[in-house]
Motif scaffolding. Structure first.
Motif, PDB file in Angstrom:
ATOM      1  N   ASP A 174      35.047 -14.141   9.715  1.00 51.79           N
ATOM      2  CA  ASP A 174      35.822 -12.904   9.566  1.00 51.79           C
ATOM      3  C   ASP A 174      34.899 -11.685   9.512  1.00 51.79           C
ATOM      4  N   GLU A 175      33.802 -11.821   8.777  1.00 54.02           N
ATOM      5  CA  GLU A 175      32.865 -10.700   8.682  1.00 54.02           C
ATOM      6  C   GLU A 175      32.199 -10.427  10.039  1.00 54.02           C
ATOM      7  N   LEU A 176      31.945 -11.501  10.786  1.00 58.40           N
ATOM      8  CA  LEU A 176      31.277 -11.343  12.070  1.00 58.40           C
ATOM      9  C   LEU A 176      32.173 -10.663  13.104  1.00 58.40           C
ATOM     10  N   ARG A 177      33.446 -10.868  12.984  1.00 52.71           N
ATOM     11  CA  ARG A 177      34.371 -10.173  13.899  1.00 52.71           C
ATOM     12  C   ARG A 177      34.159  -8.661  13.814  1.00 52.71           C
ATOM     13  N   ASP A 178      34.116  -8.164  12.585  1.00 49.78           N
ATOM     14  CA  ASP A 178      33.929  -6.728  12.396  1.00 49.78           C
ATOM     15  C   ASP A 178      32.514  -6.303  12.769  1.00 49.78           C
ATOM     16  N   GLU A 179      31.540  -7.163  12.448  1.00 54.16           N
ATOM     17  CA  GLU A 179      30.143  -6.814  12.698  1.00 54.16           C
ATOM     18  C   GLU A 179      29.856  -6.710  14.197  1.00 54.16           C
ATOM     19  N   LYS A 181      31.969  -6.105  16.589  1.00 59.21           N
ATOM     20  CA  LYS A 181      32.628  -4.906  17.118  1.00 59.21           C
ATOM     21  C   LYS A 181      31.855  -3.647  16.724  1.00 59.21           C
ATOM     22  N   LEU A 182      31.379  -3.617  15.469  1.00 60.54           N
ATOM     23  CA  LEU A 182      30.661  -2.447  14.993  1.00 60.54           C
ATOM     24  C   LEU A 182      29.380  -2.226  15.784  1.00 60.54           C
ATOM     25  N   LYS A 183      28.673  -3.322  16.063  1.00 64.87           N
ATOM     26  CA  LYS A 183      27.415  -3.214  16.802  1.00 64.87           C
ATOM     27  C   LYS A 183      27.643  -3.147  18.314  1.00 64.87           C
ATOM     28  N   GLN A 188      24.803 -12.108  25.455  1.00 65.14           N
ATOM     29  CA  GLN A 188      24.542 -13.331  24.685  1.00 65.14           C
ATOM     30  C   GLN A 188      23.457 -13.088  23.635  1.00 65.14           C
ATOM     31  N   ASP A 189      22.367 -12.431  24.000  1.00 70.69           N
ATOM     32  CA  ASP A 189      21.275 -12.166  23.064  1.00 70.69           C
ATOM     33  C   ASP A 189      21.723 -11.243  21.935  1.00 70.69           C
ATOM     34  N   GLU A 190      22.494 -10.225  22.256  1.00 70.35           N
ATOM     35  CA  GLU A 190      22.967  -9.279  21.250  1.00 70.35           C
ATOM     36  C   GLU A 190      23.878  -9.962  20.238  1.00 70.35           C
ATOM     37  N   VAL A 191      24.815 -10.763  20.746  1.00 71.73           N
ATOM     38  CA  VAL A 191      25.755 -11.460  19.867  1.00 71.73           C
ATOM     39  C   VAL A 191      25.004 -12.462  18.985  1.00 71.73           C
ATOM     40  N   SER A 192      24.073 -13.207  19.582  1.00 78.07           N
ATOM     41  CA  SER A 192      23.292 -14.190  18.829  1.00 78.07           C
ATOM     42  C   SER A 192      22.506 -13.508  17.714  1.00 78.07           C
TER      43      SER A 192
END
Length: 429
Positions: A174-179, A181-183, A188-192
């Motif tokens: 849940d926290e990563l969903r917002d993170e 989107k925020l970033k 693939q590298d950015e998400v990882s």
């Protein structure tokens, strides 16, 4: 006739007068000579006295000079001796400072070597968990197409399979969903990178108010109770930890209060022999609380610093086990009230989610102050530390990463998370 008689009287008178004059002159000369002799004698005496005094003064001066010369010689000898002593003292101080500096340098080198060895042992101990994490993560990211709901569902399953716990996986996702989107992470590298950094941040956040220190009584005895199910490594952990504290200069006593498991007492006695530490034992199947009481009394009599207590772990008889633990704690608090005590729950990292369930059980039944996570080197499930800290809010105080005594290490959250995720984060850059 008369004239002749007068001349005769005159001649006699003249003779008498002449005789008197001669006598007078003689007397005068005699007196003058006597006076001269007396004066000469006085002068001679005075000269003698003066000479004597002069000789006496001279002798005194010579004697004083001789004394002064002796004193000067003694002073010179003393000054020389003092100089030599000061030189020797200076050399000793210099040597002492040199030896002290060498000792400090050696200690610094030893501490550095110990730290490096500990880091190497931790790195080696986490190798299986890290490799599994990497494999799972690389497999997960290899299927990456876009950041959508399917992506987060797969992420949640991946985290659960990595033993971070269902509750932690849901919260983290849940926290990563917002993170994400925020970033505005899309590649693939950015998400990882965002996800791995979030895992690291979660570990660090859990450690802000976490007390991982051991609370030892600085002015007396501390009792450390080890609890946990059979087979998790309680006795071995006690053996390693007691050896560590003894090497640090602590006086240690062991109490074998696991009187029901076959071989438990003998195993602890063997550790005691190996480390030259006294072990208090009881008869087989005797009351464990009585062993604890005897252990406290012997530790007090020996003015020991720490008493380590090994306890039973029979989950099939859970009620009796918890009653035994409660009885032990009452005895300890009665004998040494108002003294900090540690209750360390020993968990086997290889059991994964079972370790988490055990932690819940013991936390609900006794006052656990910290976790010892053993056998990290033999498992790929080291991620279990995260839900233990996140869901149960129990500090992990020690981890076991090998068989050696030094492989039982104080838990360092930063070192652990870097060892577990650091390379993944580096690989995502």
């Amino acid at each position: 006739m008369a004239q002749v008689h007068a001349d005769s009287l005159s001649d006699e008178l003249s003779l008498v007068t002449s005789t008197s004059q001669v006598e007078a002159d003689m007397l005068a000369e005699s007196a003058s000579f006597s006076t001269s002799v007396m004066v000469s004698a006085s002068q001679a005496h005075a000269t003698s006295v003066s000479t004597s005094q002069s000789l006496s003064v001279s002798a005194s001066q010579d004697a004083a000079s001789a004394v002064n010369e002796v004193e000067l010689e003694k002073t010179a000898e003393h000054d020389l001796a003092q100089t030599e002593q000061n030189h020797d003292t200076s050399l000793e101080i210099s040597q002492s400072l040199s030896e002290s500096a060498s000792a400090d340098a050696a200690n610094a080198i030893n501490e550095t070597e110990v730290e490096q060895t500990a880091e190497q042992d931790l790195d080696q101990g986490l190798s299986k968990t890290r490799r599994t994490w990497s494999d799972r993560w690389n497999q997960f990211m290899s299927n990456f197409r876009s950041v959508d709901e399917d992506f987060f569902d797969d992420l949640e399953e991946t985290l659960i399979s990595a033993d971070v716990g269902a509750q932690t996986a849901v919260t983290l996702t849940d926290e990563l969903r917002d993170e994400v989107k925020l970033k505005n992470a899309k590649s693939q590298d950015e998400v990882s990178k965002v996800i791995i950094q979030k895992l690291i941040d979660l570990y660090e956040r859990q450690g802000v108010d976490e007390d991982t220190s051991m609370h030892l009584n600085a002015n007396g005895l501390t009792v450390i109770l080890f609890v946990g199910v059979n087979g998790v490594g309680k006795t071995t952990t006690i053996g390693k930890m007691s050896a560590r504290y003894k090497q640090e200069g602590k006086q240690v006593v062991l109490a074998a209060a696991d009187t029901f498991r076959a071989g438990a007492t003998e195993q602890l006695v063997e550790w005691g022999k190996r480390n030259d530490i006294p072990v208090v034992t009881g008869a087989a199947n005797s009351d464990p609380a009585s062993v604890v009481y005897d252990g406290v009394k012997q530790a007090q009599a020996q003015e020991a610093d720490i008493l380590f207590v090994d306890t039973a772990g029979r989950l099939q008889n859970n009620v009796n086990l918890m009653q035994e633990l409660a009885k032990m704690k009452r005895i300890i608090q009665r004998e040494i009230p108002e003294v900090p005590q540690e209750v360390l729950l020993v968990l086997d990292a290889t059991t994964g989610q079972n370790a988490l369930q055990q932690a819940r059980l013991f936390k609900d039944s006794t006052d656990v102050t910290g976790i010892v996570l053993t056998k990290l080197d033999g498992t790929a499930k080291g991620g279990i530390i995260l839900p233990i800290r996140n869901e149960l809010h129990l500090p992990v105080k020690w981890i076991g990463v090998g068989e050696k005594v030094t492989d039982l290490q104080p838990f360092d959250a930063d070192a652990f998370v870097k060892g577990l995720f650091g390379r993944l984060l580096e690989g995502s850059k």
